[in-house]
Design a protein around this motif. Structure first.
Motif, PDB file in Angstrom:
ATOM      1  N   THR A  83       0.768  -1.309   0.017  1.00 16.43           N
ATOM      2  CA  THR A  83      -0.030  -0.004  -0.039  1.00 16.43           C
ATOM      3  C   THR A  83       0.691   1.256   0.051  1.00 16.43           C
ATOM      4  O   THR A  83       0.440   2.147  -0.768  1.00 16.43           O
ATOM      5  N   ARG A  84       1.714   1.282   0.881  1.00 16.20           N
ATOM      6  CA  ARG A  84       2.780   2.463   0.974  1.00 16.20           C
ATOM      7  C   ARG A  84       3.370   3.022  -0.569  1.00 16.20           C
ATOM      8  O   ARG A  84       3.275   3.705  -0.784  1.00 16.20           O
ATOM      9  N   LYS A  85       3.867   1.863  -1.092  1.00 20.50           N
ATOM     10  CA  LYS A  85       4.598   2.178  -2.521  1.00 20.50           C
ATOM     11  C   LYS A  85       3.503   2.493  -3.406  1.00 20.50           C
ATOM     12  O   LYS A  85       3.511   3.489  -4.158  1.00 20.50           O
ATOM     13  N   GLU A  86       2.340   1.850  -3.551  1.00 19.10           N
ATOM     14  CA  GLU A  86       1.457   2.272  -4.292  1.00 19.10           C
ATOM     15  C   GLU A  86       0.842   3.687  -4.096  1.00 19.10           C
ATOM     16  O   GLU A  86       0.542   4.470  -5.012  1.00 19.10           O
ATOM     17  N   VAL A  87       0.577   4.202  -2.985  1.00 19.60           N
ATOM     18  CA  VAL A  87       0.482   5.593  -2.680  1.00 19.60           C
ATOM     19  C   VAL A  87       1.656   6.535  -3.313  1.00 19.60           C
ATOM     20  O   VAL A  87       1.166   7.572  -3.880  1.00 19.60           O
ATOM     21  N   ILE A  88       2.625   6.170  -2.952  1.00 18.02           N
ATOM     22  CA  ILE A  88       3.974   6.925  -3.502  1.00 18.02           C
ATOM     23  C   ILE A  88       3.654   7.032  -5.004  1.00 18.02           C
ATOM     24  O   ILE A  88       3.906   8.302  -5.485  1.00 18.02           O
ATOM     25  N   LEU A 124      10.272  10.157   1.587  1.00 23.43           N
ATOM     26  CA  LEU A 124       8.947  10.312   1.716  1.00 23.43           C
ATOM     27  C   LEU A 124       8.424   9.437   2.771  1.00 23.43           C
ATOM     28  O   LEU A 124       8.761   8.314   2.979  1.00 23.43           O
ATOM     29  N   ASP A 125       7.561   9.964   3.452  1.00 19.16           N
ATOM     30  CA  ASP A 125       6.596   9.228   4.254  1.00 19.16           C
ATOM     31  C   ASP A 125       4.993   9.122   3.916  1.00 19.16           C
ATOM     32  O   ASP A 125       4.562   9.855   3.291  1.00 19.16           O
ATOM     33  N   VAL A 126       4.488   7.986   3.999  1.00 20.10           N
ATOM     34  CA  VAL A 126       3.028   8.019   3.650  1.00 20.10           C
ATOM     35  C   VAL A 126       2.158   8.199   4.884  1.00 20.10           C
ATOM     36  O   VAL A 126       2.439   7.268   5.709  1.00 20.10           O
ATOM     37  N   ASP A 127       1.561   9.180   5.159  1.00 20.47           N
ATOM     38  CA  ASP A 127       0.998   9.727   6.411  1.00 20.47           C
ATOM     39  C   ASP A 127      -0.503   9.124   6.203  1.00 20.47           C
ATOM     40  O   ASP A 127      -1.247   9.429   5.265  1.00 20.47           O
ATOM     41  N   HIS A 128      -0.808   8.561   7.286  1.00 18.33           N
ATOM     42  CA  HIS A 128      -2.382   8.549   7.623  1.00 18.33           C
ATOM     43  C   HIS A 128      -2.758   9.793   7.917  1.00 18.33           C
ATOM     44  O   HIS A 128      -2.520  10.423   8.839  1.00 18.33           O
ATOM     45  N   PHE A 129      -3.635  10.405   7.169  1.00 17.12           N
ATOM     46  CA  PHE A 129      -4.150  11.651   7.486  1.00 17.12           C
ATOM     47  C   PHE A 129      -4.435  12.212   8.822  1.00 17.12           C
ATOM     48  O   PHE A 129      -4.075  13.121   9.343  1.00 17.12           O
ATOM     49  N   VAL A 130      -5.647  11.168   9.153  1.00  9.55           N
ATOM     50  CA  VAL A 130      -5.810  11.052  10.631  1.00  9.55           C
ATOM     51  C   VAL A 130      -4.904  10.196  11.312  1.00  9.55           C
ATOM     52  O   VAL A 130      -5.085   8.948  10.902  1.00  9.55           O
ATOM     53  N   ALA A 152      -6.048   1.615   8.049  1.00  6.82           N
ATOM     54  CA  ALA A 152      -4.726   1.628   7.704  1.00  6.82           C
ATOM     55  C   ALA A 152      -4.118   1.776   6.322  1.00  6.82           C
ATOM     56  O   ALA A 152      -2.958   2.148   6.264  1.00  6.82           O
ATOM     57  N   ASN A 153      -4.744   1.361   5.604  1.00  2.00           N
ATOM     58  CA  ASN A 153      -4.490   0.776   3.991  1.00  2.00           C
ATOM     59  C   ASN A 153      -5.709   1.312   2.988  1.00  2.00           C
ATOM     60  O   ASN A 153      -5.607   1.104   2.111  1.00  2.00           O
ATOM     61  N   ASP A 154      -6.420   2.439   3.492  1.00  2.00           N
ATOM     62  CA  ASP A 154      -7.530   2.814   2.674  1.00  2.00           C
ATOM     63  C   ASP A 154      -7.073   3.653   1.516  1.00  2.00           C
ATOM     64  O   ASP A 154      -6.589   4.885   1.476  1.00  2.00           O
ATOM     65  N   GLN A 155      -7.415   2.933   0.229  1.00  2.00           N
ATOM     66  CA  GLN A 155      -6.818   3.674  -1.006  1.00  2.00           C
ATOM     67  C   GLN A 155      -8.225   3.759  -1.740  1.00  2.00           C
ATOM     68  O   GLN A 155      -8.194   4.328  -2.914  1.00  2.00           O
ATOM     69  N   ASN A 156      -9.265   3.321  -1.245  1.00  2.00           N
ATOM     70  CA  ASN A 156     -10.797   3.645  -1.739  1.00  2.00           C
ATOM     71  C   ASN A 156     -11.337   5.315  -1.801  1.00  2.00           C
ATOM     72  O   ASN A 156     -12.151   5.343  -2.227  1.00  2.00           O
ATOM     73  N   SER A 157     -10.495   5.742  -0.659  1.00  2.00           N
ATOM     74  CA  SER A 157     -10.513   7.344  -0.724  1.00  2.00           C
ATOM     75  C   SER A 157      -9.368   7.847  -1.095  1.00  2.00           C
ATOM     76  O   SER A 157      -8.217   7.387  -0.732  1.00  2.00           O
ATOM     77  N   PRO A 158      -9.003   9.196  -1.972  1.00  2.00           N
ATOM     78  CA  PRO A 158      -7.739   9.669  -2.107  1.00  2.00           C
ATOM     79  C   PRO A 158      -7.499  10.370  -1.039  1.00  2.00           C
ATOM     80  O   PRO A 158      -6.304  10.953  -1.048  1.00  2.00           O
ATOM     81  N   ASP A 159      -8.078  10.415   0.200  1.00  2.00           N
ATOM     82  CA  ASP A 159      -7.609  11.187   1.246  1.00  2.00           C
ATOM     83  C   ASP A 159      -7.249  10.937   2.496  1.00  2.00           C
ATOM     84  O   ASP A 159      -6.509  11.494   3.208  1.00  2.00           O
ATOM     85  N   THR A 160      -7.526   9.441   2.655  1.00  2.00           N
ATOM     86  CA  THR A 160      -7.038   8.659   3.999  1.00  2.00           C
ATOM     87  C   THR A 160      -5.621   8.913   4.067  1.00  2.00           C
ATOM     88  O   THR A 160      -4.927   8.811   5.125  1.00  2.00           O
ATOM     89  N   LEU A 161      -4.790   8.651   2.987  1.00  2.00           N
ATOM     90  CA  LEU A 161      -3.152   8.533   2.953  1.00  2.00           C
ATOM     91  C   LEU A 161      -2.674   9.306   2.138  1.00  2.00           C
ATOM     92  O   LEU A 161      -3.427   9.791   1.105  1.00  2.00           O
ATOM     93  N   ILE A 162      -1.520  10.081   2.246  1.00  2.00           N
ATOM     94  CA  ILE A 162      -0.932  10.915   1.612  1.00  2.00           C
ATOM     95  C   ILE A 162       0.793  10.917   1.718  1.00  2.00           C
ATOM     96  O   ILE A 162       1.134  10.659   2.711  1.00  2.00           O
TER      97      ILE A 162
END
Length: 232
Positions: A83-88, A124-130, A152-162
């Motif tokens: 998940t982390r790499k996919e967000v990056i 880079l860090d992948v931050d949990h927005f909350v 902790a792995n939510d990619q179904n919203s573009p906002d949970t992880l950044i």
């Protein structure tokens, strides 16, 4: 709304779909890009969205970071990227090359918290927005292990992880908006809307200090709106 992934220069991995990052350009007229009930899209003014948040004291006792399993295999279990790499990859301004084992080379990213351009994915860090500790504090009843992993792995919203600079993420740590805001002031309206939208999506409470801080931000963001889709 699913997070899109940019086109990648690959050696051995399958190509990921291309789409712009939800975090790539801060704006005062923020819409947290998630759908409303039954797929309807009805933006809420930021003040109204804040009023939908339940207010409750925080509860930290018993928190452990490993209660929230991350990172899992991501949206595409066969791409070799967690998940982390996919967000990056999804948030790259210039796509990196991806080798076996999801090793990233090159590429560039804009860190929204501090408006810094990052050219090394290792920085880079992948931050949990909350943040995870804040989620634990804000659960209205104890979540199951599966729900915590889903957050902790939510990619179904573009906002949970950044994806942000490691320095800005370490500065934020587990603080809420009453305790920390991004150093880039132009991102504050977006930050407030995304925080509120994420808490609404996951049915999380706010404490009174947090609520007052969000209301203060909303005063400076009169055109900012929030749309959210409750998490399954």
């Amino acid at each position: 709304m699913l997070r899109g992934l940019p086109a990648l220069a690959l050696y051995t991995l399958p190509l990921l779909a291309a789409a712009p990052s939800a975090h790539s350009a801060p704006t005062q007229d923020r819409v947290a890009t998630t759908a409303g009930p039954a797929g309807a899209r009805a933006p809420l003014p930021l003040f109204e969205a804040i009023d939908r948040l339940p207010v409750a004291p925080e509860h930290r006792e018993g928190y452990k970071r490993d209660l929230y399993k991350h990172w899992n295999k991501g949206l595409n279990a066969g791409d070799g990227c967690d998940t982390r790499k996919e967000v990056i990859l999804a948030e790259a301004v210039m796509a990196p090359q991806v080798a076996a084992g999801c090793k990233l080379t090159g590429g560039s990213w804009r860190s929204a918290y501090d408006d810094v351009v990052v050219t090394d994915a290792a920085r880079l860090d992948v931050d949990h927005f909350v943040p995870l500790a804040e989620v634990y504090d804000s659960e209205q009843s104890p979540w199951s292990a599966a729900r915590r992993e889903a957050y902790a792995n939510d990619q179904n919203s573009p906002d949970t992880l950044i994806a942000v600079s490691a320095a800005s993420n370490r500065s934020k740590a587990d603080k809420d908006p009453a305790e920390w805001l991004p150093s880039d002031g132009s991102y504050h309206c977006t930050y407030a809307a995304t925080w509120v939208g994420t808490k609404l999506r996951w049915d999380l409470a706010v404490d009174e200090n947090e609520r007052q801080a969000l209301l203060g931000l909303a005063e400076d963001c009169p055109t900012t709106t929030v749309v959210y889709e409750p998490a399954p």
